[in-house]
Motif scaffolding. Sequence first.
Motif, PDB file in Angstrom:
ATOM      1  N   GLN A  24     -27.682 -73.377  28.753  1.00 35.59           N
ATOM      2  CA  GLN A  24     -28.331 -72.150  29.594  1.00 35.59           C
ATOM      3  C   GLN A  24     -27.278 -71.379  30.534  1.00 35.59           C
ATOM      4  N   GLN A  25     -26.001 -71.881  30.723  1.00 38.70           N
ATOM      5  CA  GLN A  25     -25.257 -71.401  31.346  1.00 38.70           C
ATOM      6  C   GLN A  25     -23.840 -70.735  30.672  1.00 38.70           C
ATOM      7  N   GLY A  30     -26.855 -66.132  27.338  1.00 41.87           N
ATOM      8  CA  GLY A  30     -27.406 -65.134  27.857  1.00 41.87           C
ATOM      9  C   GLY A  30     -27.368 -63.910  26.681  1.00 41.87           C
ATOM     10  N   GLU A  31     -26.443 -63.498  26.098  1.00 41.74           N
ATOM     11  CA  GLU A  31     -26.373 -62.580  25.088  1.00 41.74           C
ATOM     12  C   GLU A  31     -27.565 -62.858  24.066  1.00 41.74           C
ATOM     13  N   ALA A  32     -27.748 -63.922  23.531  1.00 40.55           N
ATOM     14  CA  ALA A  32     -28.854 -64.004  22.874  1.00 40.55           C
ATOM     15  C   ALA A  32     -30.022 -63.920  23.234  1.00 40.55           C
ATOM     16  N   VAL A  33     -30.284 -64.232  24.673  1.00 39.11           N
ATOM     17  CA  VAL A  33     -31.732 -63.860  25.256  1.00 39.11           C
ATOM     18  C   VAL A  33     -31.765 -62.397  25.576  1.00 39.11           C
ATOM     19  N   THR A  34     -30.776 -61.546  25.632  1.00 39.15           N
ATOM     20  CA  THR A  34     -30.896 -60.152  25.718  1.00 39.15           C
ATOM     21  C   THR A  34     -31.379 -59.514  24.517  1.00 39.15           C
ATOM     22  N   ARG A  35     -30.571 -60.084  23.427  1.00 35.53           N
ATOM     23  CA  ARG A  35     -30.869 -59.370  22.186  1.00 35.53           C
ATOM     24  C   ARG A  35     -32.542 -59.750  21.714  1.00 35.53           C
ATOM     25  N   LEU A  36     -32.836 -60.882  22.279  1.00 28.93           N
ATOM     26  CA  LEU A  36     -34.328 -61.252  21.905  1.00 28.93           C
ATOM     27  C   LEU A  36     -35.251 -60.366  22.753  1.00 28.93           C
ATOM     28  N   GLY A  37     -34.870 -59.415  23.863  1.00 30.42           N
ATOM     29  CA  GLY A  37     -35.472 -58.820  24.499  1.00 30.42           C
ATOM     30  C   GLY A  37     -35.569 -59.132  26.053  1.00 30.42           C
ATOM     31  N   LEU A 196     -33.395 -67.987  18.671  1.00 29.05           N
ATOM     32  CA  LEU A 196     -32.128 -67.682  19.420  1.00 29.05           C
ATOM     33  C   LEU A 196     -31.117 -68.481  18.610  1.00 29.05           C
ATOM     34  N   VAL A 197     -30.951 -69.203  17.793  1.00 23.88           N
ATOM     35  CA  VAL A 197     -30.095 -69.739  17.116  1.00 23.88           C
ATOM     36  C   VAL A 197     -29.046 -68.656  16.314  1.00 23.88           C
ATOM     37  N   PRO A 198     -29.269 -67.896  15.526  1.00 21.27           N
ATOM     38  CA  PRO A 198     -28.706 -66.907  14.912  1.00 21.27           C
ATOM     39  C   PRO A 198     -28.208 -65.897  15.690  1.00 21.27           C
ATOM     40  N   GLU A 202     -24.427 -65.069  16.473  1.00 26.28           N
ATOM     41  CA  GLU A 202     -23.869 -63.792  16.489  1.00 26.28           C
ATOM     42  C   GLU A 202     -23.058 -63.253  17.692  1.00 26.28           C
ATOM     43  N   ALA A 203     -23.648 -63.697  18.802  1.00 28.05           N
ATOM     44  CA  ALA A 203     -22.969 -63.310  20.040  1.00 28.05           C
ATOM     45  C   ALA A 203     -21.768 -63.960  20.468  1.00 28.05           C
TER      46      ALA A 203
END
Length: 302
Positions: A24-25, A30-37, A196-198, A202-203
């Motif tokens: 989580q750090q 964080g980029e993946a979380v951003t990509r998911l909105g 979140l995995v892909p 990608e990030a």
Amino acid sequence: MQIDLDIGQPTWDLALMARPAALQQDWSYGEAVTRLGGRVIRAGLVDEGVLIGLVQFTARKIAGLVDMALCTRGPVWLESVSDAKRQQAYRLLKTGLGLSRPRLVMITPDEALDAGTRRLSRVMTGHSTVILDLTQDLDALRAGFDQKWRNNLKAAEKSGLSVVSNGTKLAQYRWLLASEEGQRAARGYRSTPATLVPEFVEARQARDSLLILRADTGKQKQAAMLFLVHGCSATYQIGWLDHENAPRGAHNFLLWSAIEQLRARGVQQLDLGGVNTTSGAGIARFKIGTGGRVVTLAGTYL
């Protein structure tokens, strides 16, 4: 001490190549979380010109009014930090993230309760996880397994199972993500969304950030495990088992193979994920049986 809200990815990633940290750090998490909105806030903690800590928050609006930020398993301390410095850091983070009022800043430290957290109010108890130290040699790691765990591993090694690396292109492991979503719906448990995995891969722009191993009998899939590799750490993310046909110890065999491969990649720490001895006793026993260190987090503080 100051907060640097403009810290860049190269500095972040380089620091975590030398310091094991929770998924989580990781910047790409964080980029993946951003990509998911989602929304992410990152901060560097700088003391006398030295970067001593990294903190990543997920943030959102509650009821369209309250700015809430949650740091899960951070800060990541890059230097030895006194209790007084920790207290100072937590005070700065409460007010220095650029959030509007009213606001809630919550921190779940990846460490035992110390003087830096005692002045905060705990609003949630901490969960437990199992951490394997992969800087040990393989003989020491195998000797650390409890007897039943080791016996299951030996049984799987003699069963005719073969361990193969599943492809890391999304089309090649989409079946495993679908299996995870199905398991979650059937059993009613909560976990990080499989989607979140892909996004994470990608990030990071590197498929070696993903390790997927399968245990097969001939062409028949019997079990699988998926790990995310981040910095010098890795996290066990998804597991799947054909309960009707898989031989005894299939997951033991996969995890042992993963340990060998992750060590070869230079990974120093493997986080096996949460343990719940009430509703997930079997999974908890499996993880604890590896001989890893059971870590109970201090909880979430406001």
